[in-house]
Structure formats: structure tokens, C-alpha cells
Enzyme design. Sequence first.
Site, PDB file in Angstrom:
ATOM      1  N   CYS A 191       0.882  -1.169   0.000  1.00  0.00           N
ATOM      2  CA  CYS A 191       0.000   0.000   0.000  1.00  0.00           C
ATOM      3  C   CYS A 191       0.923   1.224   0.000  1.00  0.00           C
ATOM      4  O   CYS A 191       2.020   1.145  -0.538  1.00  0.00           O
ATOM      5  CB  CYS A 191      -0.992  -0.025   1.167  1.00  0.00           C
ATOM      6  SG  CYS A 191      -0.277   0.178   2.803  1.00  0.00           S
ATOM      7  N   ARG A 234      -3.309  -0.762   5.688  1.00  0.00           N
ATOM      8  CA  ARG A 234      -3.872  -1.806   4.826  1.00  0.00           C
ATOM      9  C   ARG A 234      -2.941  -2.982   4.593  1.00  0.00           C
ATOM     10  O   ARG A 234      -3.344  -4.140   4.789  1.00  0.00           O
ATOM     11  CB  ARG A 234      -4.300  -1.203   3.486  1.00  0.00           C
ATOM     12  CG  ARG A 234      -5.424  -0.192   3.619  1.00  0.00           C
ATOM     13  CD  ARG A 234      -5.723   0.518   2.319  1.00  0.00           C
ATOM     14  NE  ARG A 234      -4.637   1.436   1.969  1.00  0.00           N
ATOM     15  CZ  ARG A 234      -4.579   2.120   0.842  1.00  0.00           C
ATOM     16  NH1 ARG A 234      -5.510   1.978  -0.069  1.00  0.00           N
ATOM     17  NH2 ARG A 234      -3.574   2.952   0.612  1.00  0.00           N
ATOM     18  N   ASP A 266      -7.825   4.049   1.379  1.00  0.00           N
ATOM     19  CA  ASP A 266      -6.925   4.278   2.503  1.00  0.00           C
ATOM     20  C   ASP A 266      -7.711   4.889   3.666  1.00  0.00           C
ATOM     21  O   ASP A 266      -8.281   5.972   3.532  1.00  0.00           O
ATOM     22  CB  ASP A 266      -5.812   5.232   2.064  1.00  0.00           C
ATOM     23  CG  ASP A 266      -4.675   5.310   3.060  1.00  0.00           C
ATOM     24  OD1 ASP A 266      -4.794   4.765   4.183  1.00  0.00           O
ATOM     25  OD2 ASP A 266      -3.646   5.927   2.719  1.00  0.00           O
TER      26      ASP A 266
END
Length: 143
Positions: free
Chosen positions: A9, A15, A115
Site C-alpha cells: 500500500c 492496509r 486508505d
Amino acid sequence: MFNNILVVCVGNICRSPTAEFLLKQALPHKTVHSAGLGALVDHDTDATAKQVAEQNGLTCPTHKARQLTKELCRQADVILVMESKHKEGITKLAPEARGKTFLLGQWNNNQEIPDPYKKSEEAFQHVYQLIAENSKLWSQKLK
């Protein structure tokens, strides 16, 4: 075949570590690790991401965010990313890795995972559910 799985990410604190821990749990005989395109190097998992994951029964060991490198891309058998723009970032860094880079949401209509960084706990809950669902689909394919 696909024994070295890299999850990517941006910051490598929300994440990708969450997906890493879920995939490690589901695929104990595989090597699963994570990195970030703009990593907050050496930071642990974001506190809210960790709290939400643990509320959902996932153990989150201490984590140290690390920057994605060409070498990490080269070593990985498959690279899983959260958003299409992450594929582009990997392609710029390591063009040869393009063919083994896929969205975590590949098996779910190429779903992108937003996000949640610096957003509400509800955003983290939503993102956790997306990551868990898509990690489960990948673990079934990678077994």
C-alpha cells in the site's frame, strides 16, 4: 509456486500489514510480507488499524513499516496492491514486476480498497472488512 507473497500500500501501516497478517494466518506455509510505496519506515501498525483488526479476532504482532524496493519486487512471486495507482507505482519502480502485480480485490470485480489513514474508526472497520473478504479469496487461490 506462489510461495513469496508481498502486500503493498502507501504507508505500510494500515492496509498492507492487515492483509499481511490475515494472509499469514490463512497461509502458514507461505512467506507473506508487506511494504509501502511511501512507507512510514519503522512505524508500527496504525493504532486504529490494529485495534479494529484485534476486535475482529486478528492477532497483530509488532510491525515495522518498510519502503518498497526493486529487490523486494524481484523476490516476490506475487504482489498484491490495494489500488490501481499502486500498480503504476510498482511498474515505475520495477517494470518487470508488472505481470505479477494484482489488486487484492482482483477476485471481487477488481475492487479497490481505500486508505483509511487519519479517518474515522468506521472507515477502518469498513476497510478491514474489505481486506478480510479479499484476503480470504486470495488465500483460497494461493493454497
